[in-house]
Every structure is written in C-alpha cells, then in structure tokens.
Design a protein around this motif. Structure first.
Motif, PDB file in Angstrom:
ATOM      1  N   ALA A   1      26.366 -42.239  -5.259  1.00 41.73           N
ATOM      2  CA  ALA A   1      25.211 -42.058  -6.150  1.00 41.73           C
ATOM      3  C   ALA A   1      25.495 -42.507  -7.578  1.00 41.73           C
ATOM      4  CB  ALA A   1      24.782 -40.593  -6.144  1.00 41.73           C
ATOM      5  N   GLY A   2      26.680 -42.221  -8.093  1.00 41.47           N
ATOM      6  CA  GLY A   2      27.009 -42.603  -9.468  1.00 41.47           C
ATOM      7  C   GLY A   2      26.986 -44.108  -9.667  1.00 41.47           C
ATOM      8  N   GLU A   3      27.562 -44.833  -8.720  1.00 36.29           N
ATOM      9  CA  GLU A   3      27.570 -46.291  -8.822  1.00 36.29           C
ATOM     10  C   GLU A   3      26.161 -46.864  -8.669  1.00 36.29           C
ATOM     11  OE1 GLU A   3      30.456 -47.841  -6.105  1.00 36.29           O
ATOM     12  OE2 GLU A   3      32.038 -46.556  -6.897  1.00 36.29           O
ATOM     13  N   ALA A   4      25.350 -46.228  -7.823  1.00 33.51           N
ATOM     14  CA  ALA A   4      23.964 -46.688  -7.650  1.00 33.51           C
ATOM     15  C   ALA A   4      23.177 -46.499  -8.940  1.00 33.51           C
ATOM     16  CB  ALA A   4      23.303 -45.928  -6.508  1.00 33.51           C
ATOM     17  N   ILE A   5      23.348 -45.349  -9.577  1.00 31.28           N
ATOM     18  CA  ILE A   5      22.643 -45.097 -10.839  1.00 31.28           C
ATOM     19  C   ILE A   5      23.086 -46.096 -11.890  1.00 31.28           C
ATOM     20  CG2 ILE A   5      22.414 -43.424 -12.723  1.00 31.28           C
ATOM     21  CD1 ILE A   5      22.425 -41.221 -10.545  1.00 31.28           C
ATOM     22  N   LEU A   6      24.374 -46.384 -11.943  1.00 31.50           N
ATOM     23  CA  LEU A   6      24.876 -47.375 -12.897  1.00 31.50           C
ATOM     24  C   LEU A   6      24.261 -48.747 -12.640  1.00 31.50           C
ATOM     25  CD1 LEU A   6      26.793 -48.143 -15.192  1.00 31.50           C
ATOM     26  CD2 LEU A   6      28.570 -48.484 -13.480  1.00 31.50           C
ATOM     27  N   SER A   7      24.181 -49.146 -11.382  1.00 30.62           N
ATOM     28  CA  SER A   7      23.581 -50.451 -11.049  1.00 30.62           C
ATOM     29  C   SER A   7      22.121 -50.498 -11.462  1.00 30.62           C
ATOM     30  CB  SER A   7      23.706 -50.722  -9.550  1.00 30.62           C
ATOM     31  OG  SER A   7      25.048 -50.845  -9.183  1.00 30.62           O
ATOM     32  N   TRP A   8      21.388 -49.416 -11.199  1.00 27.90           N
ATOM     33  CA  TRP A   8      19.966 -49.392 -11.568  1.00 27.90           C
ATOM     34  C   TRP A   8      19.773 -49.345 -13.078  1.00 27.90           C
ATOM     35  CZ3 TRP A   8      19.230 -45.390  -7.184  1.00 27.90           C
ATOM     36  CH2 TRP A   8      19.059 -46.065  -5.974  1.00 27.90           C
ATOM     37  N   GLU A   9      20.689 -48.679 -13.798  1.00 29.17           N
ATOM     38  CA  GLU A   9      20.616 -48.693 -15.272  1.00 29.17           C
ATOM     39  C   GLU A   9      20.788 -50.119 -15.794  1.00 29.17           C
ATOM     40  OE1 GLU A   9      20.046 -46.590 -17.756  1.00 29.17           O
ATOM     41  OE2 GLU A   9      19.930 -44.689 -16.677  1.00 29.17           O
ATOM     42  N   GLN A  10      21.753 -50.839 -15.227  1.00 28.94           N
ATOM     43  CA  GLN A  10      21.973 -52.225 -15.648  1.00 28.94           C
ATOM     44  C   GLN A  10      20.767 -53.092 -15.308  1.00 28.94           C
ATOM     45  OE1 GLN A  10      25.577 -53.042 -13.513  1.00 28.94           O
ATOM     46  NE2 GLN A  10      26.894 -52.348 -15.184  1.00 28.94           N
ATOM     47  N   ALA A  11      20.196 -52.875 -14.134  1.00 28.24           N
ATOM     48  CA  ALA A  11      19.024 -53.656 -13.731  1.00 28.24           C
ATOM     49  C   ALA A  11      17.842 -53.352 -14.640  1.00 28.24           C
ATOM     50  CB  ALA A  11      18.668 -53.358 -12.281  1.00 28.24           C
ATOM     51  N   GLN A  12      17.686 -52.098 -15.022  1.00 31.07           N
ATOM     52  CA  GLN A  12      16.578 -51.729 -15.900  1.00 31.07           C
ATOM     53  C   GLN A  12      16.743 -52.346 -17.284  1.00 31.07           C
ATOM     54  OE1 GLN A  12      16.062 -47.532 -16.623  1.00 31.07           O
ATOM     55  NE2 GLN A  12      13.887 -47.798 -16.987  1.00 31.07           N
ATOM     56  N   ALA A  13      17.988 -52.490 -17.742  1.00 28.61           N
ATOM     57  CA  ALA A  13      18.220 -53.145 -19.032  1.00 28.61           C
ATOM     58  C   ALA A  13      17.814 -54.611 -18.981  1.00 28.61           C
ATOM     59  CB  ALA A  13      19.681 -53.019 -19.439  1.00 28.61           C
ATOM     60  N   LEU A  14      17.996 -55.242 -17.818  1.00 31.28           N
ATOM     61  CA  LEU A  14      17.623 -56.645 -17.673  1.00 31.28           C
ATOM     62  C   LEU A  14      16.125 -56.833 -17.458  1.00 31.28           C
ATOM     63  CD1 LEU A  14      20.523 -57.937 -15.415  1.00 31.28           C
ATOM     64  CD2 LEU A  14      20.195 -58.349 -17.852  1.00 31.28           C
ATOM     65  N   ASP A  15      15.505 -55.899 -16.737  1.00 32.79           N
ATOM     66  CA  ASP A  15      14.075 -56.023 -16.425  1.00 32.79           C
ATOM     67  C   ASP A  15      13.403 -54.650 -16.513  1.00 32.79           C
ATOM     68  OD1 ASP A  15      11.575 -56.783 -15.603  1.00 32.79           O
ATOM     69  OD2 ASP A  15      12.127 -57.139 -13.525  1.00 32.79           O
ATOM     70  N   PRO A  16      12.995 -54.229 -17.722  1.00 30.92           N
ATOM     71  CA  PRO A  16      12.384 -52.904 -17.865  1.00 30.92           C
ATOM     72  C   PRO A  16      10.973 -52.809 -17.296  1.00 30.92           C
ATOM     73  CG  PRO A  16      12.407 -54.024 -19.965  1.00 30.92           C
ATOM     74  CD  PRO A  16      13.136 -54.904 -18.996  1.00 30.92           C
ATOM     75  N   PHE A  17      10.391 -53.906 -16.843  1.00 33.08           N
ATOM     76  CA  PHE A  17       9.026 -53.887 -16.328  1.00 33.08           C
ATOM     77  C   PHE A  17       8.951 -53.524 -14.842  1.00 33.08           C
ATOM     78  CE2 PHE A  17       9.009 -57.337 -19.622  1.00 33.08           C
ATOM     79  CZ  PHE A  17       8.415 -56.572 -20.603  1.00 33.08           C
ATOM     80  N   ASP A  18      10.093 -53.503 -14.136  1.00 29.81           N
ATOM     81  CA  ASP A  18      10.116 -53.265 -12.693  1.00 29.81           C
ATOM     82  C   ASP A  18       9.928 -51.777 -12.397  1.00 29.81           C
ATOM     83  OD1 ASP A  18      10.516 -53.192  -9.964  1.00 29.81           O
ATOM     84  OD2 ASP A  18      12.289 -54.466 -10.014  1.00 29.81           O
ATOM     85  N   LYS A  19       8.802 -51.440 -11.771  1.00 27.56           N
ATOM     86  CA  LYS A  19       8.491 -50.041 -11.469  1.00 27.56           C
ATOM     87  C   LYS A  19       9.369 -49.493 -10.351  1.00 27.56           C
ATOM     88  CE  LYS A  19       3.750 -50.463 -12.994  1.00 27.56           C
ATOM     89  NZ  LYS A  19       2.340 -50.440 -12.652  1.00 27.56           N
ATOM     90  N   ASN A  20       9.798 -50.349  -9.405  1.00 27.23           N
ATOM     91  CA  ASN A  20      10.669 -49.896  -8.322  1.00 27.23           C
ATOM     92  C   ASN A  20      11.998 -49.393  -8.873  1.00 27.23           C
ATOM     93  OD1 ASN A  20       8.823 -50.512  -6.313  1.00 27.23           O
ATOM     94  ND2 ASN A  20       9.611 -52.589  -6.056  1.00 27.23           N
ATOM     95  N   MET A  21      12.530 -50.109  -9.834  1.00 25.64           N
ATOM     96  CA  MET A  21      13.797 -49.711 -10.435  1.00 25.64           C
ATOM     97  C   MET A  21      13.667 -48.372 -11.149  1.00 25.64           C
ATOM     98  SD  MET A  21      15.988 -52.758 -12.046  1.00 25.64           S
ATOM     99  CE  MET A  21      14.760 -53.981 -11.734  1.00 25.64           C
ATOM    100  N   ARG A  22      12.595 -48.239 -11.913  1.00 27.80           N
ATOM    101  CA  ARG A  22      12.374 -46.970 -12.616  1.00 27.80           C
ATOM    102  C   ARG A  22      12.237 -45.813 -11.646  1.00 27.80           C
ATOM    103  NH1 ARG A  22       7.693 -48.063 -16.613  1.00 27.80           N
ATOM    104  NH2 ARG A  22       7.782 -49.919 -15.371  1.00 27.80           N
ATOM    105  N   GLY A  23      11.498 -46.057 -10.552  1.00 29.47           N
ATOM    106  CA  GLY A  23      11.316 -45.021  -9.544  1.00 29.47           C
ATOM    107  C   GLY A  23      12.617 -44.662  -8.849  1.00 29.47           C
ATOM    108  N   ASN A  24      13.408 -45.679  -8.478  1.00 33.69           N
ATOM    109  CA  ASN A  24      14.703 -45.421  -7.845  1.00 33.69           C
ATOM    110  C   ASN A  24      15.617 -44.633  -8.777  1.00 33.69           C
ATOM    111  OD1 ASN A  24      13.931 -46.810  -5.580  1.00 33.69           O
ATOM    112  ND2 ASN A  24      15.085 -48.653  -6.064  1.00 33.69           N
ATOM    113  N   LEU A  25      15.631 -45.018 -10.030  1.00 35.34           N
ATOM    114  CA  LEU A  25      16.493 -44.354 -11.005  1.00 35.34           C
ATOM    115  C   LEU A  25      16.070 -42.903 -11.211  1.00 35.34           C
ATOM    116  CD1 LEU A  25      18.892 -44.837 -12.839  1.00 35.34           C
ATOM    117  CD2 LEU A  25      17.320 -45.675 -14.577  1.00 35.34           C
ATOM    118  N   ALA A  26      14.778 -42.666 -11.326  1.00 44.23           N
ATOM    119  CA  ALA A  26      14.283 -41.293 -11.502  1.00 44.23           C
ATOM    120  C   ALA A  26      14.588 -40.450 -10.264  1.00 44.23           C
ATOM    121  CB  ALA A  26      12.785 -41.311 -11.779  1.00 44.23           C
ATOM    122  N   PHE A  27      14.382 -41.010  -9.071  1.00 46.55           N
ATOM    123  CA  PHE A  27      14.669 -40.277  -7.840  1.00 46.55           C
ATOM    124  C   PHE A  27      16.157 -39.965  -7.718  1.00 46.55           C
ATOM    125  CE2 PHE A  27      15.952 -40.311  -3.360  1.00 46.55           C
ATOM    126  CZ  PHE A  27      15.215 -39.226  -2.901  1.00 46.55           C
ATOM    127  N   ALA A  28      16.993 -40.948  -8.021  1.00 46.02           N
ATOM    128  CA  ALA A  28      18.440 -40.741  -7.909  1.00 46.02           C
ATOM    129  C   ALA A  28      18.918 -39.687  -8.899  1.00 46.02           C
ATOM    130  CB  ALA A  28      19.172 -42.059  -8.135  1.00 46.02           C
TER     131      ALA A  28
END
Length: 180
Positions: free
Chosen positions: A46-73
């Motif tokens: 889970a920690g590595e997944a959250i880190l990956s999604w944080e990095q992805a969100q920094a690159l593309d803050p408009f992606d709702k799937n990423m935000r949802g995955n990050l909030a759920f995780a």
C-alpha cells in the motif's frame, strides 16, 4: 508497458509492477505510474502504491481516477492526507512543469514588450504597456506555485513499518524514535 498490462491481466501483480518500473525507467508517464500503483496495491504494498499515485497526481492533477485511487488507498490504510501550505495547494492545481513554463513565458513576454519597441524604434503604444503589466503580474503570481512545487518535492513517505527515525539522515545518526 504492454508486458506489465499483460502480467496484470493474468493476475501476476508482482511481475506487472516490475514491468511498469522498467517502463518508468525509459519514460515517466502518469498512466504508467497509475498502473504501477494498481499493481503495487494488488500486491499488498500500500505504501508504494500511494507513493506511485502521488507522483502520478503531480504529473497529471486532472485525472479523477488517480485522485479516487489515492483517496481510497489513504482511507483503507488509515493514512491522513498531509497538510499542505497554501503554495503547495496552488501548485497542485496544474501539472508541476506548467508553472515553470508560465513563469518563463510571462517573464520573457513582459521583457519583450518593454524592450522591443524602443530597440526597434517603434512608438510606444498603450497595449504594449498593458501587455507588459499583465505579463509581469502573471509572472509574480506564478512564483508561489513554483515555490510550492519545490517544497512538495521534498515531502517523503516512509514505506517501512518499523523504520527508525534519526536526528540526521545518516546511518550513524542518533535514533530519535521508531515507527510501530
């Protein structure tokens, strides 16, 4: 990337994570980070997944799937969202490299509108002065988000559950506390 997708479809999430890591070594992309986070999450990291999604969100803050995955995780792992300063919050509105482009282009546009008319011996017009004032204003307004991008890049995530926190970031440093 395609090998990672195939491994994920067959249920081999550890291999999928390795393939996505290899794809990231060639080219960093938000979609690859999103898929890497999914593979890590399904592998129980889970920690590595959250880190990956944080990095992805920094690159593309408009992606709702990423935000949802990050909030759920974060909710599933019972992790709080870090408190961000106002500069860091504004920096998250757009992809991180956009702020640098906005600052550079507005600065040089303002400089060009001030210098070019006199260098080319043109008569100064009101629109040139207005344009330079607007460009310099945009430049000044883009400075806090650029500061936020820099300070957000210094945030860290501890992946080891039993990590020892030390006074300085060296192995010889005095241990302050340990995470449990």
């Amino acid at each position: 990337f395609n090998a990672g997708l195939e491994a994920a479809h067959t249920g081999d999430y550890a291999a999928a994570a390795q393939e996505f890591q290899a794809s990231l070594a060639e080219q960093t992309a938000p979609g690859t980070l999103l898929n890497l986070g999914l593979a890590q999450w399904r592998s129980g990291r889970a920690g590595e997944a959250i880190l990956s999604w944080e990095q992805a969100q920094a690159l593309d803050p408009f992606d709702k799937n990423m935000r949802g995955n990050l909030a759920f995780a974060r909710q599933s792992a019972q992790l709080e969202t870090p408190e961000l300063t106002w500069c860091e919050t504004i920096a998250a509105w757009l992809p991180s490299n956009w702020w640098a482009w906005i600052a550079c282009s507005s600065l040089w546009l303002g400089v060009a509108l001030v210098i070019l008319p006199s260098a080319l011996r043109w008569k100064k017009a009101g629109w040139q002065q207005t344009g330079s004032a607007v460009a310099f204003g945009i430049f000044l307004l883009s400075i806090p988000p650029n500061v936020g991008v820099i300070s957000r890049s210094r945030l860290g995530i501890v992946l080891d559950k039993k990590a020892t926190l030390r006074l300085t970031p060296t192995h010889e440093a005095e241990p302050v506390t340990a995470l449990l």
